[in-house]
Design a protein around this motif. Structure first.
Motif, PDB file in Angstrom:
ATOM      1  N   GLU A 162       0.840  -1.196   0.000  1.00  0.00           N
ATOM      2  CA  GLU A 162       0.000   0.000   0.000  1.00  0.00           C
ATOM      3  C   GLU A 162       0.878   1.251   0.000  1.00  0.00           C
ATOM      4  OE1 GLU A 162      -3.528   2.042   2.698  1.00  0.00           O
ATOM      5  OE2 GLU A 162      -2.672   0.081   3.233  1.00  0.00           O
ATOM      6  N   ALA A 163       0.457   2.295  -0.780  1.00  0.00           N
ATOM      7  CA  ALA A 163       1.249   3.518  -0.907  1.00  0.00           C
ATOM      8  C   ALA A 163       1.384   4.193   0.465  1.00  0.00           C
ATOM      9  CB  ALA A 163       0.600   4.471  -1.900  1.00  0.00           C
ATOM     10  N   GLU A 164       2.597   4.648   0.769  1.00  0.00           N
ATOM     11  CA  GLU A 164       2.861   5.311   2.040  1.00  0.00           C
ATOM     12  C   GLU A 164       2.294   6.729   2.008  1.00  0.00           C
ATOM     13  OE1 GLU A 164       6.680   6.638   4.801  1.00  0.00           O
ATOM     14  OE2 GLU A 164       6.939   5.153   3.186  1.00  0.00           O
ATOM     15  N   THR A 165       1.688   7.154   3.099  1.00  0.00           N
ATOM     16  CA  THR A 165       1.042   8.466   3.165  1.00  0.00           C
ATOM     17  C   THR A 165       2.065   9.554   3.468  1.00  0.00           C
ATOM     18  OG1 THR A 165      -1.032   7.497   3.909  1.00  0.00           O
ATOM     19  CG2 THR A 165      -0.712   9.844   4.337  1.00  0.00           C
ATOM     20  N   VAL A 166       1.990  10.638   2.696  1.00  0.00           N
ATOM     21  CA  VAL A 166       2.809  11.829   2.931  1.00  0.00           C
ATOM     22  C   VAL A 166       1.853  12.962   3.287  1.00  0.00           C
ATOM     23  CG1 VAL A 166       4.431  13.475   1.939  1.00  0.00           C
ATOM     24  CG2 VAL A 166       4.559  11.057   1.290  1.00  0.00           C
ATOM     25  N   ARG A 167       2.047  13.557   4.448  1.00  0.00           N
ATOM     26  CA  ARG A 167       1.138  14.598   4.953  1.00  0.00           C
ATOM     27  C   ARG A 167       1.722  15.970   4.654  1.00  0.00           C
ATOM     28  NH1 ARG A 167       1.914  12.211  10.674  1.00  0.00           N
ATOM     29  NH2 ARG A 167       3.948  12.196   9.667  1.00  0.00           N
ATOM     30  N   VAL A 168       0.919  16.799   3.984  1.00  0.00           N
ATOM     31  CA  VAL A 168       1.356  18.146   3.582  1.00  0.00           C
ATOM     32  C   VAL A 168       0.466  19.153   4.310  1.00  0.00           C
ATOM     33  CG1 VAL A 168       1.744  19.742   1.682  1.00  0.00           C
ATOM     34  CG2 VAL A 168       2.076  17.273   1.333  1.00  0.00           C
ATOM     35  N   ALA A 205       3.366  11.728 -10.110  1.00  0.00           N
ATOM     36  CA  ALA A 205       4.802  11.724 -10.353  1.00  0.00           C
ATOM     37  C   ALA A 205       5.526  10.756  -9.421  1.00  0.00           C
ATOM     38  CB  ALA A 205       5.365  13.134 -10.176  1.00  0.00           C
ATOM     39  N   ILE A 206       4.984  10.542  -8.223  1.00  0.00           N
ATOM     40  CA  ILE A 206       5.607   9.637  -7.247  1.00  0.00           C
ATOM     41  C   ILE A 206       4.540   8.623  -6.854  1.00  0.00           C
ATOM     42  CG2 ILE A 206       6.892   9.506  -5.070  1.00  0.00           C
ATOM     43  CD1 ILE A 206       7.414  12.500  -5.309  1.00  0.00           C
ATOM     44  N   PRO A 207       4.323   7.592  -7.652  1.00  0.00           N
ATOM     45  CA  PRO A 207       3.172   6.693  -7.459  1.00  0.00           C
ATOM     46  C   PRO A 207       3.231   5.854  -6.191  1.00  0.00           C
ATOM     47  CG  PRO A 207       4.618   5.879  -9.209  1.00  0.00           C
ATOM     48  CD  PRO A 207       5.111   7.253  -8.855  1.00  0.00           C
ATOM     49  N   ASP A 208       4.397   5.725  -5.579  1.00  0.00           N
ATOM     50  CA  ASP A 208       4.462   4.919  -4.363  1.00  0.00           C
ATOM     51  C   ASP A 208       4.152   5.722  -3.101  1.00  0.00           C
ATOM     52  OD1 ASP A 208       6.746   6.448  -4.646  1.00  0.00           O
ATOM     53  OD2 ASP A 208       8.033   4.998  -3.591  1.00  0.00           O
ATOM     54  N   ARG A 209       3.706   6.939  -3.272  1.00  0.00           N
ATOM     55  CA  ARG A 209       3.323   7.792  -2.144  1.00  0.00           C
ATOM     56  C   ARG A 209       1.898   8.329  -2.354  1.00  0.00           C
ATOM     57  NH1 ARG A 209       7.513   5.896  -0.658  1.00  0.00           N
ATOM     58  NH2 ARG A 209       9.183   6.924   0.529  1.00  0.00           N
ATOM     59  N   ARG A 210       1.195   8.479  -1.263  1.00  0.00           N
ATOM     60  CA  ARG A 210      -0.148   9.078  -1.299  1.00  0.00           C
ATOM     61  C   ARG A 210      -0.093  10.392  -0.521  1.00  0.00           C
ATOM     62  NH1 ARG A 210      -5.042   8.847   1.726  1.00  0.00           N
ATOM     63  NH2 ARG A 210      -4.000   7.605   3.338  1.00  0.00           N
ATOM     64  N   PHE A 211      -0.324  11.505  -1.196  1.00  0.00           N
ATOM     65  CA  PHE A 211      -0.185  12.836  -0.594  1.00  0.00           C
ATOM     66  C   PHE A 211      -1.538  13.292  -0.046  1.00  0.00           C
ATOM     67  CE2 PHE A 211       3.490  12.434  -3.235  1.00  0.00           C
ATOM     68  CZ  PHE A 211       4.474  13.180  -2.611  1.00  0.00           C
ATOM     69  N   VAL A 212      -1.542  13.641   1.234  1.00  0.00           N
ATOM     70  CA  VAL A 212      -2.753  14.058   1.935  1.00  0.00           C
ATOM     71  C   VAL A 212      -2.559  15.485   2.439  1.00  0.00           C
ATOM     72  CG1 VAL A 212      -4.274  13.619   3.898  1.00  0.00           C
ATOM     73  CG2 VAL A 212      -3.271  11.705   2.641  1.00  0.00           C
ATOM     74  N   MET A 213      -3.561  16.347   2.211  1.00  0.00           N
ATOM     75  CA  MET A 213      -3.478  17.756   2.615  1.00  0.00           C
ATOM     76  C   MET A 213      -4.122  17.960   3.987  1.00  0.00           C
ATOM     77  SD  MET A 213      -4.977  21.163   0.724  1.00  0.00           S
ATOM     78  CE  MET A 213      -6.652  20.776   1.143  1.00  0.00           C
ATOM     79  N   LEU A 214      -3.455  18.746   4.863  1.00  0.00           N
ATOM     80  CA  LEU A 214      -3.996  19.136   6.164  1.00  0.00           C
ATOM     81  C   LEU A 214      -4.134  20.658   6.193  1.00  0.00           C
ATOM     82  CD1 LEU A 214      -2.654  16.283   6.784  1.00  0.00           C
ATOM     83  CD2 LEU A 214      -2.482  17.089   9.129  1.00  0.00           C
ATOM     84  N   PRO A 215      -5.352  21.216   5.991  1.00  0.00           N
ATOM     85  CA  PRO A 215      -5.538  22.674   6.071  1.00  0.00           C
ATOM     86  C   PRO A 215      -5.325  23.141   7.516  1.00  0.00           C
ATOM     87  CG  PRO A 215      -7.401  21.595   4.996  1.00  0.00           C
ATOM     88  CD  PRO A 215      -6.599  20.525   5.647  1.00  0.00           C
ATOM     89  N   LEU A 216      -4.503  24.180   7.708  1.00  0.00           N
ATOM     90  CA  LEU A 216      -4.164  24.647   9.051  1.00  0.00           C
ATOM     91  C   LEU A 216      -4.198  26.165   9.106  1.00  0.00           C
ATOM     92  CD1 LEU A 216      -1.043  22.338   9.521  1.00  0.00           C
ATOM     93  CD2 LEU A 216      -3.263  21.973  10.593  1.00  0.00           C
ATOM     94  N   ASP A 217      -4.456  26.724  10.296  1.00  0.00           N
ATOM     95  CA  ASP A 217      -4.247  28.152  10.487  1.00  0.00           C
ATOM     96  C   ASP A 217      -2.825  28.355  11.007  1.00  0.00           C
ATOM     97  OD1 ASP A 217      -4.305  27.326  13.106  1.00  0.00           O
ATOM     98  OD2 ASP A 217      -6.236  28.249  13.572  1.00  0.00           O
TER      99      ASP A 217
END
Length: 589
Positions: free
Chosen positions: A11-17, A42-54
């Motif tokens: 399973e693709a590893e999660t990258v938190r942005v 572009a980096i199929p072995d990673r899953r990029f997840v967005m965290l909206p923050l103040d």
């Protein structure tokens, strides 16, 4: 590919942005999801997840390692760089790919019809709205410009209002007039105008700079755009792959990125304002003396003045203390007088109730007196007989004594009710007080009028003054009698006196079968001097409310069922008392 092969793939590893959502989470998702989607391709072995923050959430997320990369404004980045060794790997590209330009600035706006604010110096003494004092484009850039114009935002403004994210709230504050001016991030004014959310001539830019490379109206110099930065714990190999993907990202896929720009100008701004990683250092003693010698002279003079002033104040304090002691004594005398007058008012109220009950009391006394007369006449006839029957004489004497005791009890109850006394609270049974009050009230004046009691079983005792409680009941009973007599021909009707348990409070209700009362009268009938009786003073129910509230309860009136008026009041149970399972429960209406 077979299903078994697909299951075997890791399973693709999660990258938190972490993304600074200065315009809200929905807008942040719309702005940055294309970039994260491109990185996943572009980096199929990673899953990029967005965290909206103040801004505050960004610092906490980086400190707790909740994110691997951040996309934030230049000011936030400089702070994170200094505190957590965050490193930029790319900068959001503005202008053309060959000529990246500084693209972050501040725009200060005012309403077009708000005259008197043309340049930044005119903001002194005005109200300024900002999204946050920690916002880079939303305040800190404008802060530097105002300082150079001679306006210190935290001391020279009439009000510095922070409206919070999203930044459109600043526009709303200026539009409705709660702020004279507001600080926006550069290009937000043009964007909202293009969307039709701002009229083209609705706002004016304060202290507008000459047109530059950025196609937006600004009130400040410009700084590098937002960086894409990695945290210290993020693997270097992953950071290189992300940087390579960003730098090759086509314009059709979302915002474009360039090699990381120089953020020296941002550091210079923070050093000038002494914020972020550049707090103001304490000055040396020599610097303090050389820069503030005139203040030291003033301080010495102030100390001398203070010595003289302290002596004078001491005299004034003693004088004022004596005056306060006199005022306190006078207030205590006034409170004692008010208490005495209140007791006299309650006493007069009780006397008034007895006056209204005079016919009832006379009727009650007439029965034992008539019986005594009858027994005395009978005993006289027995004595006149040739052979008096001593047994009948003894029985007659006992009957006379019983009726005399009955009359004395009626007089004693009335005297106890009207006598002047201090409040004496004790644990009382409400049903017993009701029964004794009915005995004191006596029979109704009209034979066709009846009083019915509906006592509830298992009621807890209340801590109250019996005479004051009787005063309330007698007043309500007298009012019920008058209402029933006025609303029924010949005085026929029924008065119901009911007890119950309601919401943990002991409830007592007196319901008549009279004509009732309109809502306005029910709402005002407990006010002093409000009355519907011809010649009435309007104090009886007001005194009832005072007594009930003094005991921790409340009193109110509701329409009776099926007709008439029901007056209810509640009293709290005595400490330690609880209701039994057989008690009646109902809801206060």
């Amino acid at each position: 590919m077979s299903a078994a092969t697909a299951r075997a793939e890791p399973e693709a590893e999660t990258v938190r942005v972490g993304v600074l959502a200065y315009r809200g989470s929905e807008r942040a998702a719309r702005d940055w999801e294309p970039t994260l989607a491109y990185l996943e391709r572009a980096i199929p072995d990673r899953r990029f997840v967005m965290l909206p923050l103040d801004l505050a959430g960004m610092v906490l997320a980086v400190a707790d390692r909740q994110v691997d990369f951040v996309i934030t404004n230049p000011g936030s980045y400089v702070t994170l760089e200094a505190r957590f060794a965050v490193t930029r790997i790319a900068t959001l590209e503005s202008g053309t790919p060959d000529v990246p330009i500084a693209a972050v600035g501040s725009t200060i706006i005012r309403r077009a019809d708000r005259a008197g604010i043309g340049k930044l110096a005119d903001l002194k003494g005005k109200r300024l709205a900002v999204v946050s004092t920690d916002a880079f484009g939303g305040f800190q850039i404008a802060w530097r410009e105002m300082e150079e114009a001679g306006v210190r935002p935290f001391t020279d403004l009439a009000d510095l209002t922070t409206v919070g994210f999203p930044m459109e709230g600043v526009v709303d504050a200026v539009r409705r007039g709660s702020a004279d001016a507001g600080v926006l991030r550069a290009c937000l004014l043009e964007e909202m105008t293009a969307q039709g959310r701002i009229a083209p001539d609705e706002f004016v830019v304060v202290g507008e700079k000459p047109p530059g490379e950025l196609p937006c109206r600004v009130s400040s110099r410009l700084y590098p755009d937002w960086p894409f930065a990695r945290l210290a714990h993020t693997p270097r190999d992953l950071a290189r792959r992300v940087a390579a993907a960003l730098l090759t990202m086509p314009e059709t896929q979302g915002p474009t990125w360039t090699a990381s720009l120089d953020y020296t100008s941002v550091h210079e701004l923070f050093r000038t304002l002494h914020i972020g990683p550049y707090p103001k250092t304490p000055p040396t003693l020599e610097e303090v003396l050389s820069e503030n010698w005139h203040w030291l002279v003033i301080a010495a003079a102030a100390v001398l003045w203070w010595v003289v002033h302290s002596a004078r104040v001491e005299v004034l304090v003693r004088r004022r203390t004596a005056e306060l002691e006199r005022e306190i004594a006078e207030r205590e005398r006034a409170e004692a007088t008010a208490l005495r007058l209140r007791e006299e008012r309650d006493q007069l109220s009780r006397l008034g109730i007895v006056g209204e009950m005079a016919s009832n009391i006379a009727h009650e006394l007439n029965q034992p007196l008539a019986a005594i007369g009858n027994f005395a006449g009978g005993m006289t006839r027995i004595l006149d007989a040739p052979t008096p029957d001593l047994g009948m004489l003894r029985a007659g004497a006992r009957s006379v004594a019983e009726q005399a005791e009955r009359a004395a009890a009626i007089i004693q109850r009335t005297r106890g009710f009207v006598s002047r006394r201090d409040a004496q609270r004790s644990a009382l049974s409400v049903n017993a007080v009701v029964e004794e009050t009915l005995s004191l009230f006596g029979a109704p004046p009209d034979p066709a009028l009846s009083i019915v009691t509906e006592p509830a079983d298992g009621l807890p005792e209340v801590r109250a003054d019996k005479v004051e409680l009787q005063q309330v009941l007698l007043n309500l009973l007298q009012n019920a009698v008058e209402a029933t007599r006025s609303g029924n021909n010949g005085g026929a009707g029924e008065i119901v006196l009911r007890t119950a348990l309601s919401g943990g409070m002991v409830l007592i209700e007196v319901r008549d079968s009279g004509p009732g009362a309109p809502e306005d009268a029910r709402r005002r009938m407990f006010e002093p001097f409000f009355t519907t009786k011809p010649g009435g003073l309007g104090l009886g129910l007001s005194i009832c409310r005072t007594i009930v509230e003094r005991h921790g309860g409340r009193i109110w009136a509701v329409p009776g069922v099926p007709r008439g008026l029901a007056v209810r009041f509640t009293l709290p149970p005595a400490a330690g008392e609880t209701a039994s399972s057989s008690s009646v429960q109902e809801t206060n209406t």
